[in-house]
Write an enzyme that holds these catalytic residues in place. Structure first.
Site, PDB file in Angstrom:
ATOM      1  N   HIS A 311      34.881  36.388  46.362  1.00  0.00           N
ATOM      2  CA  HIS A 311      34.135  35.190  45.965  1.00  0.00           C
ATOM      3  C   HIS A 311      33.065  35.598  44.971  1.00  0.00           C
ATOM      4  O   HIS A 311      32.499  36.686  45.096  1.00  0.00           O
ATOM      5  CB  HIS A 311      33.483  34.540  47.204  1.00  0.00           C
ATOM      6  CG  HIS A 311      33.092  33.123  46.970  1.00  0.00           C
ATOM      7  ND1 HIS A 311      31.901  32.779  46.391  1.00  0.00           N
ATOM      8  CD2 HIS A 311      33.766  31.974  47.203  1.00  0.00           C
ATOM      9  CE1 HIS A 311      31.851  31.463  46.297  1.00  0.00           C
ATOM     10  NE2 HIS A 311      32.968  30.943  46.774  1.00  0.00           N
ATOM     11  N   ASP A 369      39.423  29.822  52.091  1.00  0.00           N
ATOM     12  CA  ASP A 369      40.835  29.480  51.911  1.00  0.00           C
ATOM     13  C   ASP A 369      41.780  30.394  52.665  1.00  0.00           C
ATOM     14  O   ASP A 369      42.969  30.119  52.750  1.00  0.00           O
ATOM     15  CB  ASP A 369      41.189  29.519  50.417  1.00  0.00           C
ATOM     16  CG  ASP A 369      40.532  28.374  49.702  1.00  0.00           C
ATOM     17  OD1 ASP A 369      40.547  27.274  50.256  1.00  0.00           O
ATOM     18  OD2 ASP A 369      39.996  28.586  48.605  1.00  0.00           O
TER      19      ASP A 369
HETATM   20  N1  CMC Z   1      42.201  40.641  45.297  1.00  0.00           N
HETATM   21  C1  CMC Z   1      42.138  41.851  44.691  1.00  0.00           C
HETATM   22  N2  CMC Z   1      41.110  42.249  43.912  1.00  0.00           N
HETATM   23  C2  CMC Z   1      40.128  41.363  43.720  1.00  0.00           C
HETATM   24  C3  CMC Z   1      40.144  40.077  44.314  1.00  0.00           C
HETATM   25  C4  CMC Z   1      41.231  39.751  45.134  1.00  0.00           C
HETATM   26  N3  CMC Z   1      41.303  38.561  45.728  1.00  0.00           N
HETATM   27  N4  CMC Z   1      39.034  39.414  43.941  1.00  0.00           N
HETATM   28  C5  CMC Z   1      38.344  40.242  43.148  1.00  0.00           C
HETATM   29  N5  CMC Z   1      38.996  41.425  43.020  1.00  0.00           N
HETATM   30  C6  CMC Z   1      38.548  42.602  42.267  1.00  0.00           C
HETATM   31  C7  CMC Z   1      38.766  42.435  40.776  1.00  0.00           C
HETATM   32  O1  CMC Z   1      40.023  42.917  40.368  1.00  0.00           O
HETATM   33  C8  CMC Z   1      37.624  43.238  40.229  1.00  0.00           C
HETATM   34  O2  CMC Z   1      37.950  44.594  40.350  1.00  0.00           O
HETATM   35  P1  CMC Z   1      37.528  45.640  39.197  1.00  0.00           P
HETATM   36  O3  CMC Z   1      36.028  45.675  39.256  1.00  0.00           O
HETATM   37  O4  CMC Z   1      38.184  46.907  39.558  1.00  0.00           O
HETATM   38  O5  CMC Z   1      38.039  45.057  37.883  1.00  0.00           O
HETATM   39  C9  CMC Z   1      36.479  42.981  41.214  1.00  0.00           C
HETATM   40  O6  CMC Z   1      37.140  42.698  42.457  1.00  0.00           O
HETATM   41  C10 CMC Z   1      35.582  41.826  40.831  1.00  0.00           C
HETATM   42  O7  CMC Z   1      36.402  40.670  40.646  1.00  0.00           O
HETATM   43  P2  CMC Z   1      36.114  39.513  39.605  1.00  0.00           P
HETATM   44  O8  CMC Z   1      37.397  38.862  39.248  1.00  0.00           O
HETATM   45  O9  CMC Z   1      35.263  40.036  38.495  1.00  0.00           O
HETATM   46  O10 CMC Z   1      35.220  38.550  40.493  1.00  0.00           O
HETATM   47  P3  CMC Z   1      34.900  37.028  40.197  1.00  0.00           P
HETATM   48  O11 CMC Z   1      33.582  36.755  40.825  1.00  0.00           O
HETATM   49  O12 CMC Z   1      35.055  36.727  38.740  1.00  0.00           O
HETATM   50  O13 CMC Z   1      36.086  36.272  40.969  1.00  0.00           O
HETATM   51  C11 CMC Z   1      37.332  35.052  42.539  1.00  0.00           C
HETATM   52  C12 CMC Z   1      35.942  35.570  42.146  1.00  0.00           C
HETATM   53  C13 CMC Z   1      37.175  34.122  43.756  1.00  0.00           C
HETATM   54  C14 CMC Z   1      37.932  34.230  41.390  1.00  0.00           C
HETATM   55  C15 CMC Z   1      38.238  36.264  42.877  1.00  0.00           C
HETATM   56  O14 CMC Z   1      37.693  36.980  43.961  1.00  0.00           O
HETATM   57  C16 CMC Z   1      39.677  35.841  43.202  1.00  0.00           C
HETATM   58  O15 CMC Z   1      40.482  35.676  42.287  1.00  0.00           O
HETATM   59  N6  CMC Z   1      40.012  35.663  44.532  1.00  0.00           N
HETATM   60  C17 CMC Z   1      41.317  35.183  44.896  1.00  0.00           C
HETATM   61  C18 CMC Z   1      41.383  33.678  44.734  1.00  0.00           C
HETATM   62  C19 CMC Z   1      40.612  32.956  45.803  1.00  0.00           C
HETATM   63  O16 CMC Z   1      40.750  33.251  46.982  1.00  0.00           O
HETATM   64  N7  CMC Z   1      39.836  31.952  45.389  1.00  0.00           N
HETATM   65  C20 CMC Z   1      39.094  31.093  46.309  1.00  0.00           C
HETATM   66  C21 CMC Z   1      37.615  31.180  46.129  1.00  0.00           C
HETATM   67  S1  CMC Z   1      36.768  30.421  47.498  1.00  0.00           S
HETATM   68  C22 CMC Z   1      37.139  28.764  47.360  1.00  0.00           C
HETATM   69  C23 CMC Z   1      36.386  28.099  46.289  1.00  0.00           C
HETATM   70  O17 CMC Z   1      35.146  28.096  46.365  1.00  0.00           O
HETATM   71  O18 CMC Z   1      37.043  27.548  45.382  1.00  0.00           O
END
Ligand code: CMC
Length: 434
Positions: A311, A369
Site C-alpha cells: 500500500h 483487498d
Molecule cells: N507485490 C510484489 N512487490 C510489490 C508489491 C506487491 N504487491 N507492491 C509493491 N511491491 C514492490 C515494488 O516492486 C517495489 O519494489 P522495488 O523497490 O524493488 O522496485 C516496492 O515494493 C515499492 O512498490 P511501489 O510500486 O513503488 O509502491 P506504490 O506505493 O507505488 O504502490 C500499490 C502501492 C498498492 C499500487 C502496490 O503495492 C501494488 O501494486 N499492490 C498490489 C495491488 C493491490 O493490492 N492494490 C490494492 C491497494 S489497497 C486498496 C485501495 O486502497 O485501493
C-alpha cells in the site's frame, strides 16, 4: 491556518526564500509552497504525489506506520464493531455519529431515494450483456445527471445534500441492476422495510419467482465490508473525484470519474485480481506451488505482483485487512465453509510472504483487498462484481470529500504543472518534405 514555523529553500547562486509551515491536528506538517512559482519561477516535481498534500481535510486520517485508520477521529475497529454502514455514512457526510433521532431521520431520507427512474432500464439495455459491470456502472452513474438534474446547483448546499443522498441510496440499486442485467434476470425493486444492506442483498439475489430471506450474519458481514471501504482519504479515485469536481461539474459526473478510476487493478480492482490470483495458484497445485509463485513475484522482470499486498500509505498491517480476516472467519463459519481451500491458501500465502525478506524489507503487508474477495465469494457475489461493491461503499467517501472541497473557501480548479522535456519550437514542413 496559523503558520507554526518556516522552511527555507536555498537555490540558484545563494538565493533563499522562506515558506510557512502548517501543522494539522495530527500527522506530518506541510510546507506551503503556493507562492513558489511566483517567487522563483520554478515548479515542484512530484509524480504520483509522493510528498504532496493536495488539500486540507477533516474526514479521514491514516497513520500508515502504525496501521491506524480514523473516520472523523473514530478508529475503524470501533466503527466496525459498534455502528452500521448508514451511521458511518452520516459520520462521514456530516462530521458526527447520529443520535437515535438523527439516525432514524437519515435512514428515512436515504431509504426514500432508493428507486431509480424507470428509464434507467432503457439506458442499461444499450449495453452488451457481457459488458464488465464496472463499464456499465460508470455509464449508469454518469447518466444520473441526466435523470436528476433538479438538484445540480453545486453552490446550493441543499442541492448538494440531495445529490449526496441520491448517490448513497441509488448506488445499491444500480449495482444490483448491472448484475441482474449480466445474468439476464429481471431487476428487483428496492424494499424500504429492509435495512440498507439487506435490501441490497435482496436486489442482488432475489428473483420474482423466489423470495430471498437475508441471513443476518451475512448481512452484517457485507455491511462491515461497506464500512471498511467507505473512505480512505486522498487515494486515486477520491483525488479523481476532487479533481473532476473542481471544474464545477455536477456530482454525478465527478463520482462517475471516481468509479472509472477505482476500476484499475492497482486500486479497487485489486480484490478481483487477488481472487483470480488465488484461484490460479489453486488450479496449479495450491499450497505446494506457493514457493514457485512467490519466486515469480520477487523476480523484477516477471511483472507479477502479490495482489492484495502493499500500500502507498500503510507500511504496516492494513487495519482493514485484520477486520476483513475476522469477517472472513465469521462468514465461512456461518456457511459451514471453514475448510474453504482458497481461505486456507490465502492464509498460507500470507504467512510465507510475511516471513520473506523481500516483503519484510519493503514493508509489504496484506491490504483490505487480500481477504475481501474470499468473503464476497462466500456471500455469493461473483468476482466481476467485487469492484462494483467497492464503488457502492466508497460513494459516501467520494461525495463527502467532494462536499468538503466545494465548501472550502480555498477551493480552486485543480491544475497540476509539468516538467516539459519534449521538443522545443520547430517549423511545420509541407508533407512532401517531411
Ligand atoms: N507485490 C510484489 N512487490 C510489490 C508489491 C506487491 N504487491 N507492491 C509493491 N511491491 C514492490 C515494488 O516492486 C517495489 O519494489 P522495488 O523497490 O524493488 O522496485 C516496492 O515494493 C515499492 O512498490 P511501489 O510500486 O513503488 O509502491 P506504490 O506505493 O507505488 O504502490 C500499490 C502501492 C498498492 C499500487 C502496490 O503495492 C501494488 O501494486 N499492490 C498490489 C495491488 C493491490 O493490492 N492494490 C490494492 C491497494 S489497497 C486498496 C485501495 O486502497 O485501493
Amino acid at each position: 491556518m496559523e503558520s507554526k514555523g518556516k522552511a527555507t529553500l536555498t537555490y540558484g547562486d545563494g538565493k533563499s526564500i522562506e515558506f510557512p509551515v502548517f501543522g494539522g491536528s495530527v500527522g506530518p506538517d506541510v510546507i506551503d509552497i503556493r507562492t513558489l512559482y511566483g517567487k522563483t519561477g520554478m515548479f515542484t516535481y512530484d509524480p504520483g504525489f509522493l510528498s504532496t498534500a493536495s488539500c486540507q481535510s477533516k474526514i479521514t486520517y491514516i497513520d500508515g506506520d502504525k496501521g491506524e485508520l480514523l473516520y472523523r477521529g473514530y478508529p475503524i475497529e470501533q466503527l466496525a464493531a459498534n455502528c452500521d454502514f448508514l451511521e458511518t455514512c452520516h459520520l462521514l457526510l456530516y462530521g458526527e455519529l447520529p443520535n437515535k433521532a438523527q439516525n432514524a431521520d437519515f435512514v428515512d431520507r436515504v431509504t426514500h431515494h432508493t428507486m431509480v427512474s424507470e428509464q434507467m432500464q432503457f439506458f442499461l439495455r444499450g449495453f452488451r450483456r457481457d459488458a464488465h459491470p464496472m463499464a456499465v456502472l460508470t455509464g449508469l452513474v454518469g447518466a444520473m445527471s441526466a435523470f436528476y438534474h433538479d438538484s445540480l446547483d453545486i453552490n446550493n448546499p441543499q442541492d448538494r445534500d440531495i445529490s449526496a443522498l441520491r448517490l448513497i441510496a441509488k448506488m445499491p440499486t444500480l449495482v444490483a441492476m448491472s448484475y441482474k442485467y449480466s445474468l439476464g434476470q429481471p431487476y428487483i425493486y428496492p424494499r424500504n422495510d429492509l435495512s440498507y444492506t439487506a435490501n441490497f442483498m435482496r436486489m442482488m439475489f432475489a428473483t420474482p419467482c423466489e423470495e430471498y430471506k437475508p441471513n443476518e450474519v451475512l448481512v452484517r458481514a457485507l455491511d462491515r465490508i461497506f464500512i471498511l471501504h467507505a473512505d480512505h482519504e486522498q487515494n486515486a479515485s477520491t483525488s479523481t473525484v476532487r479533481l473532476c469536481g473542481s471544474s464545477g461539474t455536477n456530482p454525478f459526473a465527478a463520482i462517475a470519474a471516481g468509479v472509472a478510476c477505482l476500476w484499475g487493478p492497482a486500486h479497487g480492482g485489486a480484490n478481483e485480481a487477488c481472487l483470480n490470483m488465488l484461484q490460479d495458484i489453486q488450479a496449479q497445485g495450491g499450497v505446494a506451488k506457493l514457493g514457485e509463485f512467490v519466486a515469480k513475484v520477487k523476480d523484477p522482470n516477471s511483472g507479477v505482483r502479490l495482489m492484495g499486498f502493499g500500500h502507498r500509505v500503510y507500511k504496516n498491517y492494513d487495519p482493514r485487512a485484520k477486520l476483513m480476516r475476522e469477517t472472513c472467519y465469521e462468514v465461512l463459519n456461518a456457511l459451514g465453509l471453514e475448510n474453504d481451500p482458497l481461505f486456507k491458501l490465502s492464509m498460507a500465502l500470507e504467512k510465507v510472504a510475511l516471513e520473506d525478506d523481500y516483503f519484510v524489507k519493503r514493508k509489504l503487508y496484506p491490504n483490505v483487498d487480500y481477504y475481501s474477495g474470499i468473503v464476497q465469494k462466500a456471500l455469493g457475489i461473483p468476482v466481476s462484481m467485487f469492484t462494483g461493491i467497492f464503488s457502492l461503499a466508497r460513494t459516501v467517501g467520494w461525495i463527502a470529500q467532494w462536499q468538503e472541497m466545494i465548501s472550502d473557501p480555498e477551493y480552486k480548479i485543480g491544475r497540476p504543472r509539468q516538467l516539459f522535456n519534449g521538443s522545443t519550437t520547430r517549423q511545420v514542413k509541407p508533407i512532401d518534405k517531411r
